[in-house]
Design a protein around this motif. Structure first.
Motif, PDB file in Angstrom:
ATOM      1  N   SER A   7       5.594  39.784  28.376  1.00 51.16           N
ATOM      2  CA  SER A   7       6.625  39.409  29.351  1.00 51.16           C
ATOM      3  C   SER A   7       7.897  40.181  29.025  1.00 51.16           C
ATOM      4  N   GLY A   8       8.819  40.174  29.957  1.00 48.80           N
ATOM      5  CA  GLY A   8      10.115  40.788  29.727  1.00 48.80           C
ATOM      6  C   GLY A   8      10.331  42.104  30.442  1.00 48.80           C
ATOM      7  N   GLY A   9       9.307  42.642  31.075  1.00 52.24           N
ATOM      8  CA  GLY A   9       9.483  43.894  31.791  1.00 52.24           C
ATOM      9  C   GLY A   9      10.315  43.689  33.042  1.00 52.24           C
ATOM     10  N   GLY A  10      10.679  44.803  33.654  1.00 51.79           N
ATOM     11  CA  GLY A  10      11.463  44.726  34.875  1.00 51.79           C
ATOM     12  C   GLY A  10      12.190  46.026  35.121  1.00 51.79           C
ATOM     13  N   LEU A  11      13.254  45.919  35.884  1.00 49.59           N
ATOM     14  CA  LEU A  11      14.066  47.076  36.245  1.00 49.59           C
ATOM     15  C   LEU A  11      15.358  47.050  35.442  1.00 49.59           C
ATOM     16  N   VAL A  12      15.668  48.160  34.801  1.00 50.29           N
ATOM     17  CA  VAL A  12      16.886  48.254  34.007  1.00 50.29           C
ATOM     18  C   VAL A  12      17.506  49.627  34.217  1.00 50.29           C
ATOM     19  N   GLN A  13      18.802  49.699  34.111  1.00 49.27           N
ATOM     20  CA  GLN A  13      19.483  50.972  34.282  1.00 49.27           C
ATOM     21  C   GLN A  13      19.396  51.817  33.027  1.00 49.27           C
ATOM     22  N   SER A  14      19.456  53.102  33.220  1.00 47.74           N
ATOM     23  CA  SER A  14      19.454  54.031  32.090  1.00 47.74           C
ATOM     24  C   SER A  14      20.585  53.676  31.129  1.00 47.74           C
ATOM     25  N   GLY A  15      20.249  53.673  29.844  1.00 45.55           N
ATOM     26  CA  GLY A  15      21.222  53.289  28.827  1.00 45.55           C
ATOM     27  C   GLY A  15      21.202  51.824  28.486  1.00 45.55           C
ATOM     28  N   GLY A  16      20.470  51.051  29.252  1.00 43.75           N
ATOM     29  CA  GLY A  16      20.422  49.611  29.038  1.00 43.75           C
ATOM     30  C   GLY A  16      19.454  49.212  27.942  1.00 43.75           C
ATOM     31  N   SER A  17      19.371  47.911  27.744  1.00 39.77           N
ATOM     32  CA  SER A  17      18.512  47.345  26.708  1.00 39.77           C
ATOM     33  C   SER A  17      17.625  46.261  27.296  1.00 39.77           C
ATOM     34  N   LEU A  18      16.514  46.028  26.604  1.00 36.76           N
ATOM     35  CA  LEU A  18      15.550  45.046  27.068  1.00 36.76           C
ATOM     36  C   LEU A  18      14.700  44.620  25.889  1.00 36.76           C
ATOM     37  N   THR A  19      14.216  43.409  25.931  1.00 32.94           N
ATOM     38  CA  THR A  19      13.275  42.940  24.910  1.00 32.94           C
ATOM     39  C   THR A  19      11.978  42.523  25.575  1.00 32.94           C
ATOM     40  N   LEU A  20      10.901  43.103  25.125  1.00 31.61           N
ATOM     41  CA  LEU A  20       9.567  42.718  25.585  1.00 31.61           C
ATOM     42  C   LEU A  20       8.975  41.746  24.567  1.00 31.61           C
ATOM     43  N   THR A  21       8.301  40.740  25.088  1.00 35.19           N
ATOM     44  CA  THR A  21       7.730  39.712  24.227  1.00 35.19           C
ATOM     45  C   THR A  21       6.223  39.640  24.418  1.00 35.19           C
ATOM     46  N   CYS A  22       5.515  39.557  23.322  1.00 31.88           N
ATOM     47  CA  CYS A  22       4.069  39.365  23.325  1.00 31.88           C
ATOM     48  C   CYS A  22       3.781  38.001  22.703  1.00 31.88           C
ATOM     49  N   GLU A  23       3.259  37.121  23.498  1.00 36.23           N
ATOM     50  CA  GLU A  23       2.894  35.794  23.003  1.00 36.23           C
ATOM     51  C   GLU A  23       1.399  35.772  22.721  1.00 36.23           C
ATOM     52  N   ILE A  24       1.066  35.291  21.540  1.00 37.54           N
ATOM     53  CA  ILE A  24      -0.320  35.279  21.087  1.00 37.54           C
ATOM     54  C   ILE A  24      -0.799  33.838  21.022  1.00 37.54           C
ATOM     55  N   SER A  25      -1.960  33.576  21.560  1.00 35.81           N
ATOM     56  CA  SER A  25      -2.506  32.235  21.516  1.00 35.81           C
ATOM     57  C   SER A  25      -3.988  32.301  21.174  1.00 35.81           C
ATOM     58  N   GLY A  26      -4.553  31.127  20.921  1.00 36.37           N
ATOM     59  CA  GLY A  26      -5.952  31.059  20.538  1.00 36.37           C
ATOM     60  C   GLY A  26      -6.101  31.149  19.030  1.00 36.37           C
ATOM     61  N   SER A  27      -7.055  31.932  18.589  1.00 36.08           N
ATOM     62  CA  SER A  27      -7.329  32.061  17.151  1.00 36.08           C
ATOM     63  C   SER A  27      -6.338  33.035  16.521  1.00 36.08           C
ATOM     64  N   THR A  28      -5.113  32.592  16.410  1.00 37.78           N
ATOM     65  CA  THR A  28      -4.045  33.493  15.941  1.00 37.78           C
ATOM     66  C   THR A  28      -4.236  33.913  14.492  1.00 37.78           C
TER      67      THR A  28
END
Length: 120
Positions: A7-28
């Motif tokens: 999650s966390g993707g989207g549209l961002v302007q050049s020079g900007g910042s973003l955090t993508l998150t990977c959530e893990i479930s099940g047999s972690t």
């Protein structure tokens, strides 16, 4: 079984910042190294950054300094922090995981991906 969801993707302007998150479930407990990859249309998936189960980042290239990876095993979450984004960072980003204790370094588990678009 293991499930990964980005999650966390989207549209961002050049020079900007973003955090993508990977959530893990099940047999972690079965998860070792987790890696963020990206894929351009018509191209192969490429590794961006990865991190061991103990929290040690493994992969560093020219993106070092712009991208950092972090892991929280208590929350079963791996994040990719992207700074100084450029239009060429536009891609679909995938979270992949290596099976723990496996002799193979191959990524076995994958999420469906999240798209990032960086506008100029």
């Amino acid at each position: 079984q293991v499930q990964l969801v980005e999650s966390g993707g989207g549209l961002v302007q050049s020079g900007g910042s973003l955090t993508l998150t990977c959530e893990i479930s099940g047999s972690t407990f079965a998860i070792g190294t987790v890696g963020w990859h990206r894929q351009y249309p018509g191209a192969q998936r490429e590794l961006v950054e990865s991190i061991t189960r103990d929290g040690e980042p493994l992969y560093a290239d020219a993106r070092k300094g712009r991208f950092t990876i972090s892991r929280d095993n208590t929350r079963n979450m791996v994040q990719l922090h992207l700074n100084g984004l450029r239009p060429e960072d536009t891609a679909t980003y995938y979270c992949g995981a290596v099976r723990r204790w496996s002799p193979s370094p191959d990524y076995t588990f994958w999420g469906p991906g999240t798209q990032l678009i960086v506008s100029s």
